[in-house]
Design a protein around this motif. Structure first.
Motif, PDB file in Angstrom:
ATOM      1  N   ASP A  65     -10.638   9.726  -5.216  1.00 41.71           N
ATOM      2  CA  ASP A  65     -11.027  11.163  -4.608  1.00 41.71           C
ATOM      3  C   ASP A  65     -10.717  11.071  -3.243  1.00 41.71           C
ATOM      4  N   LEU A  66      -9.367  11.609  -2.616  1.00 40.96           N
ATOM      5  CA  LEU A  66      -9.116  11.560  -1.210  1.00 40.96           C
ATOM      6  C   LEU A  66      -9.856  12.156  -0.278  1.00 40.96           C
ATOM      7  N   ARG A  67     -11.003  13.034  -0.976  1.00 35.79           N
ATOM      8  CA  ARG A  67     -12.069  13.340   0.050  1.00 35.79           C
ATOM      9  C   ARG A  67     -13.239  12.586   0.233  1.00 35.79           C
ATOM     10  N   ALA A 110      -1.151  16.645  -4.456  1.00 32.07           N
ATOM     11  CA  ALA A 110      -1.178  18.126  -3.783  1.00 32.07           C
ATOM     12  C   ALA A 110      -2.275  18.140  -2.794  1.00 32.07           C
ATOM     13  N   ALA A 111      -3.445  17.591  -2.639  1.00 27.81           N
ATOM     14  CA  ALA A 111      -4.565  17.711  -1.566  1.00 27.81           C
ATOM     15  C   ALA A 111      -3.817  17.246  -0.507  1.00 27.81           C
ATOM     16  N   LEU A 112      -3.298  15.940  -0.402  1.00 33.14           N
ATOM     17  CA  LEU A 112      -2.931  15.330   0.763  1.00 33.14           C
ATOM     18  C   LEU A 112      -1.421  16.039   1.274  1.00 33.14           C
ATOM     19  N   ARG A 113      -0.559  16.413   0.436  1.00 33.39           N
ATOM     20  CA  ARG A 113       0.537  17.334   0.796  1.00 33.39           C
ATOM     21  C   ARG A 113       0.206  18.513   1.443  1.00 33.39           C
ATOM     22  N   ALA A 114      -0.866  19.210   1.072  1.00 36.03           N
ATOM     23  CA  ALA A 114      -1.336  20.541   1.413  1.00 36.03           C
ATOM     24  C   ALA A 114      -2.159  20.343   2.826  1.00 36.03           C
ATOM     25  N   ASP A 115      -2.790  19.172   3.042  1.00 36.91           N
ATOM     26  CA  ASP A 115      -3.638  19.023   4.446  1.00 36.91           C
ATOM     27  C   ASP A 115      -3.305  17.717   4.870  1.00 36.91           C
ATOM     28  N   PRO A 116      -2.191  17.313   5.685  1.00 38.85           N
ATOM     29  CA  PRO A 116      -2.239  16.136   6.162  1.00 38.85           C
ATOM     30  C   PRO A 116      -3.334  15.535   7.048  1.00 38.85           C
ATOM     31  N   GLU A 117      -4.109  16.692   7.554  1.00 37.63           N
ATOM     32  CA  GLU A 117      -5.023  16.147   8.120  1.00 37.63           C
ATOM     33  C   GLU A 117      -6.247  15.157   7.560  1.00 37.63           C
ATOM     34  N   LEU A 118      -6.038  15.205   6.201  1.00 39.90           N
ATOM     35  CA  LEU A 118      -6.721  14.347   5.179  1.00 39.90           C
ATOM     36  C   LEU A 118      -6.211  13.037   5.131  1.00 39.90           C
ATOM     37  N   MET A 172       0.947  -1.233   0.005  1.00 41.72           N
ATOM     38  CA  MET A 172      -0.005   0.018  -0.046  1.00 41.72           C
ATOM     39  C   MET A 172       0.935   1.268   0.124  1.00 41.72           C
ATOM     40  N   LEU A 173       1.803   1.275   0.873  1.00 41.58           N
ATOM     41  CA  LEU A 173       2.799   2.550   0.657  1.00 41.58           C
ATOM     42  C   LEU A 173       3.290   2.800  -0.603  1.00 41.58           C
ATOM     43  N   SER A 174       3.991   1.702  -1.155  1.00 45.58           N
ATOM     44  CA  SER A 174       4.556   1.704  -2.741  1.00 45.58           C
ATOM     45  C   SER A 174       3.530   2.173  -3.670  1.00 45.58           C
ATOM     46  N   LEU A 175       2.578   1.282  -3.703  1.00 42.58           N
ATOM     47  CA  LEU A 175       1.484   1.508  -4.859  1.00 42.58           C
ATOM     48  C   LEU A 175       0.869   2.604  -4.485  1.00 42.58           C
ATOM     49  N   GLY A 176       0.332   2.916  -3.177  1.00 40.65           N
ATOM     50  CA  GLY A 176      -0.178   4.226  -2.931  1.00 40.65           C
ATOM     51  C   GLY A 176       0.345   5.371  -3.458  1.00 40.65           C
ATOM     52  N   THR A 177       1.863   5.650  -3.137  1.00 39.80           N
ATOM     53  CA  THR A 177       2.781   6.612  -3.566  1.00 39.80           C
ATOM     54  C   THR A 177       2.523   6.774  -5.209  1.00 39.80           C
ATOM     55  N   PHE A 178       2.724   5.578  -5.829  1.00 41.83           N
ATOM     56  CA  PHE A 178       2.566   5.515  -7.275  1.00 41.83           C
ATOM     57  C   PHE A 178       1.278   6.099  -7.723  1.00 41.83           C
ATOM     58  N   ALA A 179       0.070   5.760  -7.095  1.00 42.96           N
ATOM     59  CA  ALA A 179      -1.215   6.294  -7.445  1.00 42.96           C
ATOM     60  C   ALA A 179      -1.394   7.504  -7.311  1.00 42.96           C
ATOM     61  N   LEU A 180      -0.506   8.276  -6.191  1.00 39.00           N
ATOM     62  CA  LEU A 180      -0.641   9.577  -6.135  1.00 39.00           C
ATOM     63  C   LEU A 180       0.075  10.365  -7.210  1.00 39.00           C
ATOM     64  N   PHE A 181       1.153   9.857  -7.602  1.00 41.54           N
ATOM     65  CA  PHE A 181       1.876  10.539  -8.675  1.00 41.54           C
ATOM     66  C   PHE A 181       1.306  10.522 -10.187  1.00 41.54           C
ATOM     67  N   SER A 182       0.324   9.383 -10.141  1.00 42.86           N
ATOM     68  CA  SER A 182      -0.429   9.410 -11.274  1.00 42.86           C
ATOM     69  C   SER A 182      -1.750  10.290 -11.106  1.00 42.86           C
ATOM     70  N   PRO A 197      -1.787  13.753  -9.629  1.00 44.63           N
ATOM     71  CA  PRO A 197      -0.932  14.923  -9.059  1.00 44.63           C
ATOM     72  C   PRO A 197      -1.937  15.721  -8.334  1.00 44.63           C
ATOM     73  N   GLU A 198      -3.326  15.879  -8.683  1.00 41.81           N
ATOM     74  CA  GLU A 198      -4.051  16.875  -7.812  1.00 41.81           C
ATOM     75  C   GLU A 198      -4.505  16.221  -6.499  1.00 41.81           C
ATOM     76  N   GLN A 199      -4.477  15.017  -6.349  1.00 36.95           N
ATOM     77  CA  GLN A 199      -4.637  14.139  -5.263  1.00 36.95           C
ATOM     78  C   GLN A 199      -3.325  14.312  -4.325  1.00 36.95           C
TER      79      GLN A 199
END
Length: 387
Positions: free
Chosen positions: A315-317, A247-255, A231-241, A243-245
């Motif tokens: 959609d991380l939200r 950016a959302a997690l980077r801007a709001d760690p509470e998410l 999950m940590l590796s594939l999740g990071t890869f999914a986030l790279f794919s 970028p708007e998601q």
């Protein structure tokens, strides 16, 4: 059916059409058995919760290849047991995942994550995120859970890596399993003689035999390492794919808590489970007869639009409450709260430590695992701009 190379995060083509047509259909297994395939969210959830469906390995037909009758689950592996045998292990173990222990382990997740990020920063990019980050965090947390002495943790991690890697040859894997089981048997005996304040130390005072305790340790390693590391590796890869998601997690760690649930739903790395009907069961207007195998497509269920609108969008939200990535019912993942903590801590920490983190290779060169039972990555080369 496999995942399309152009859509590495999506279930195999055709599953959504099957689900839309009928969430429970007849299926011919490679050995000729005529069983069932469940793809709808409500259908899958019902089967997971119904103890008339057995998890015993020796009762099911394997859906991907004709492997003959499977042997019973190894001693201590409660994932292949039904009640009351399963209950004996489950009740004992779940009582050890206390709020206090989770709070203590959360602090260690933060410390271990920081150590991994510090090492990455010292080394500089590019690095393999699987080796530098995704594997050591859950591996070391299992050491914490089991109370593995600090001096033994490097050996423990090497065994864990060898046992779970598809790149290891069969003999190397078998040797690692033998060495790990021998080590755990010694550790169990030591903790029985001198009890320690950790999960393994607690359960050595139970009526479990040394063989059962060793088996439970192997189960905790396999389940706790593979899920979180992938999950940590594939999740990071999914986030790279997406970028708007990212950016959302980077801007709001509470998410992070919502993000983890959504990534678990979207990726569904443990994508299939097989059960066997112990008696005739009527479900969705159909009669599943005693002895029939039912292949449960968790990945199709987690993409069911009747439960999750616009399911193919990450959609991380989204409130992905009820996602089935950890299973459901009596076999729901025992360590799911620890797994959530690891992911909720590690992913935001990674993104915030390296604001320019990105792939170091073309997307098509990212090496996916070929394991038909769990989705993951062999490696994830990443780099970043030096400060």
């Amino acid at each position: 059916m496999g995942r399309a190379a152009s859509k590495p995060f999506d279930p195999p083509a055709g599953l959504d059409e099957l689900r839309e047509k009928d969430p429970l259909v007849r299926m011919r297994y490679p050995d000729g058995h005529i069983g069932w395939l469940a793809t709808g969210y409500s259908t899958v959830r019902s089967i997971f919760a119904d103890q008339r469906f057995s998890a015993r390995h020796e009762l099911v037909h394997y859906p991907l290849a004709d492997v003959g009758q499977l042997p019973p689950a190894p001693v201590g592996d409660m994932t292949g047991l039904d009640a009351p045998e399963h209950t004996r292990f489950r009740k004992l173990l779940i009582s050890k995942f206390t709020v206090r222990r989770m709070r203590e382990l959360t602090k260690r997740v933060e410390e271990i994550t920081t150590d991994c990020l510090d090492a990455m920063e010292r080394k500089g990019g590019p690095v393999d995120l699987v080796e530098a980050f995704a594997q050591p965090i859950p591996s070391l947390m299992i050491c914490e859970l089991l109370g593995v002495p600090s001096a033994d943790r490097d050996r423990f991690q090497q065994w864990a890596k060898m046992m779970t890697s598809e790149l290891s040859d069969q003999q190397a894997q078998e040797d690692a399993v033998v060495a790990f089981e021998a080590y755990m048997a010694e550790l169990v005996a030591s903790k029985r003689a001198h009890p320690t304040d950790d999960l393994l130390g607690d359960i050595t005072a139970s009526d479990l035999t040394e063989e059962e305790l060793t088996g439970v340790s192997v189960l905790l390693l396999a389940a706790g390492l593979e899920t979180v590391a992938n999950m940590l590796s594939l999740g990071t890869f999914a986030l790279f794919s997406h970028p708007e998601q990212l950016a959302a997690l980077r801007a709001d760690p509470e998410l992070a808590p919502q993000a983890v649930e959504e990534l678990m739903r979207y990726l569904t790395i443990a994508h299939t489970t097989v059960k066997a009907a112990l008696e005739d069961v009527e479900l969705d207007g159909k009669l599943i007869k005693a002895g029939d195998s039912v292949t449960i497509s968790t990945e199709a269920a987690n993409r069911d639009p009747l439960r999750f609108p616009d399911p193919d969008t990450l959609d991380l939200r989204r409130k992905a409450t009820g996602q089935l990535g950890f299973g459901h019912g009596i076999h729901q993942c025992l360590g799911q709260q620890l797994a959530r903590v690891e992911m909720q801590v590690a992913l935001p920490a990674l993104l915030n430590r390296f604001p320019t983190l990105r792939l170091a290779v073309p997307v098509g060169d990212v090496a996916h695992r070929a394991n038909p039972n769990i989705h993951g990555l062999h490696s994830l080369p990443v780099t970043w701009d030096e400060a």
